[in-house]
Write an enzyme that holds these catalytic residues in place. Structure first.
Site, PDB file in Angstrom:
ATOM      1  N   PRO A   1       0.779  -1.226   0.000  1.00  0.00           N
ATOM      2  CA  PRO A   1       0.000   0.000   0.000  1.00  0.00           C
ATOM      3  C   PRO A   1       0.810   1.274   0.000  1.00  0.00           C
ATOM      4  O   PRO A   1       0.856   1.977   0.987  1.00  0.00           O
ATOM      5  CB  PRO A   1      -0.807  -0.117   1.301  1.00  0.00           C
ATOM      6  CG  PRO A   1       0.036  -0.972   2.181  1.00  0.00           C
ATOM      7  CD  PRO A   1       0.993  -1.717   1.335  1.00  0.00           C
ATOM      8  N   GLU A   2       1.460   1.571  -1.080  1.00  0.00           N
ATOM      9  CA  GLU A   2       1.878   2.953  -1.310  1.00  0.00           C
ATOM     10  C   GLU A   2       0.668   3.675  -1.890  1.00  0.00           C
ATOM     11  O   GLU A   2      -0.316   3.034  -2.251  1.00  0.00           O
ATOM     12  CB  GLU A   2       3.020   2.995  -2.340  1.00  0.00           C
ATOM     13  CG  GLU A   2       4.314   2.412  -1.854  1.00  0.00           C
ATOM     14  CD  GLU A   2       5.174   3.420  -1.101  1.00  0.00           C
ATOM     15  OE1 GLU A   2       4.925   4.625  -1.246  1.00  0.00           O
ATOM     16  OE2 GLU A   2       6.073   2.990  -0.382  1.00  0.00           O
TER      17      GLU A   2
END
Length: 269
Positions: A2-3
């Site tokens: 999860p960037e």
DNA sequence: ATATCCACCTGGCGGC
DNA sequence: TGCCGCCAGGTGGATA
């Protein structure tokens, strides 16, 4: 994964399945994520899904009565699957839809969150967030003004959600390399020109990663995982001691704020 | 206010 | 093969 780009790719992947569908029921198998999942989430019944949006790394699933906030933490994944797909380890929440599909949250480490925001109310986690990096709100002047007040290393300031949202450890390293700025440089020593370069580089890098996520997008609802689509684009992250791809000097790796920090002392000096 | 350190949690890896 | 310590894409909270 999860960037910010990954969260946006997730949003783009799930939105077509969710929007205009009805949420029939929510199954919570493990209530204890970063915070307990509020009771109201598991009590939702037969709600139309109006929109799927994103703010920073939060996904916002908008219903008539309020909004479901989903944060993926370090290890969270969302998948759209046929409704009869058996749950596996770390599948914590299912949202059952009226189109035969379900949205499933899998999160090994449980640093993620599922929260509720009632209509007309803000949410304390969203209230103090800085500007979105991909909008015009994130300007060189804004970054410069905040940097001048901080003597902390620029990498720490860049990763501060009050300054700009969505820049995680990978992109902070990458952006500073591309901007040719040392991660350890005190933020207050940056010039306006350097802040301009940095804002542009952050924007460009995030946007490029989202575009490349488009390849992942079409396999999004498959049961198998997705490839590290931007891995081949990384100049420094995960490459400590290896030769700089620009000048071939070995890259330096240090800890900054307990996070792995990689840079080229030659290019970024 | 800022800066620093810790916490949450599981799993994979290298070293012994 | 097993055990141990360290590391991992995040970020709120306690503390000085």
């Amino acid at each position: 994964m999860p960037e910010l780009p990954e969260v946006e790719v997730s949003r783009l992947g799930i939105e077509p399945h969710l929007k205009n569908a009805r949420l029939l029921q929510v199954i919570v198998r493990h209530q204890q994520l970063r915070w307990p999942i509020p009771e109201i989430i598991s009590q939702l019944r037969d709600q139309p899904i109006l929109a799927v949006q994103r703010r920073a790394k939060y996904l916002l699933v908008q219903l008539p009565a309020g909004t479901i906030l989903i944060h993926l933490g370090m290890s969270g994944h969302l998948k759209v699957l046929p409704q009869d797909t058996p749950a596996q380890k770390h599948d914590h929440v299912d949202w059952l839809l009226d189109n035969g599909k379900l949205l499933r949250l899998n999160d090994t480490r449980r640093f993620g969150a599922v929260l509720w925001q009632a209509n007309g109310e803000g949410h304390e986690l969203l209230d103090s967030l800085g500007p979105e990096p991909l909008t015009d709100d994130f300007t060189a002047e804004h970054l410069f003004a905040l940097c001048q007040k901080r003597k902390a290393a620029i990498k720490l300031v860049l990763m501060d959600n009050h300054v700009v949202v969505g820049v995680g450890n990978i992109y902070a390293n990458e952006a500073l390399f591309k901007a040719r700025i040392l991660p350890t440089k005190p933020a207050c020593e940056l010039t306006l020109a350097q802040c301009a370069v940095l804002t542009n580089v952050v924007r460009k890098t995030l946007a490029q990663a989202i575009e490349q996520g488009g390849t992942t997008l079409k396999d999004f609802s498959r049961a198998d995982g997705q490839p590290g689509y931007f891995k081949q684009e990384l100049f420094v992250y995960g490459r400590g001691q290896q030769p700089c791809l620009v000048c071939e000097h070995p890259l330096t790796e240090i800890r900054l704020g307990q996070r792995s920090t990689v840079f080229c002392a030659h290019c970024q000096g």
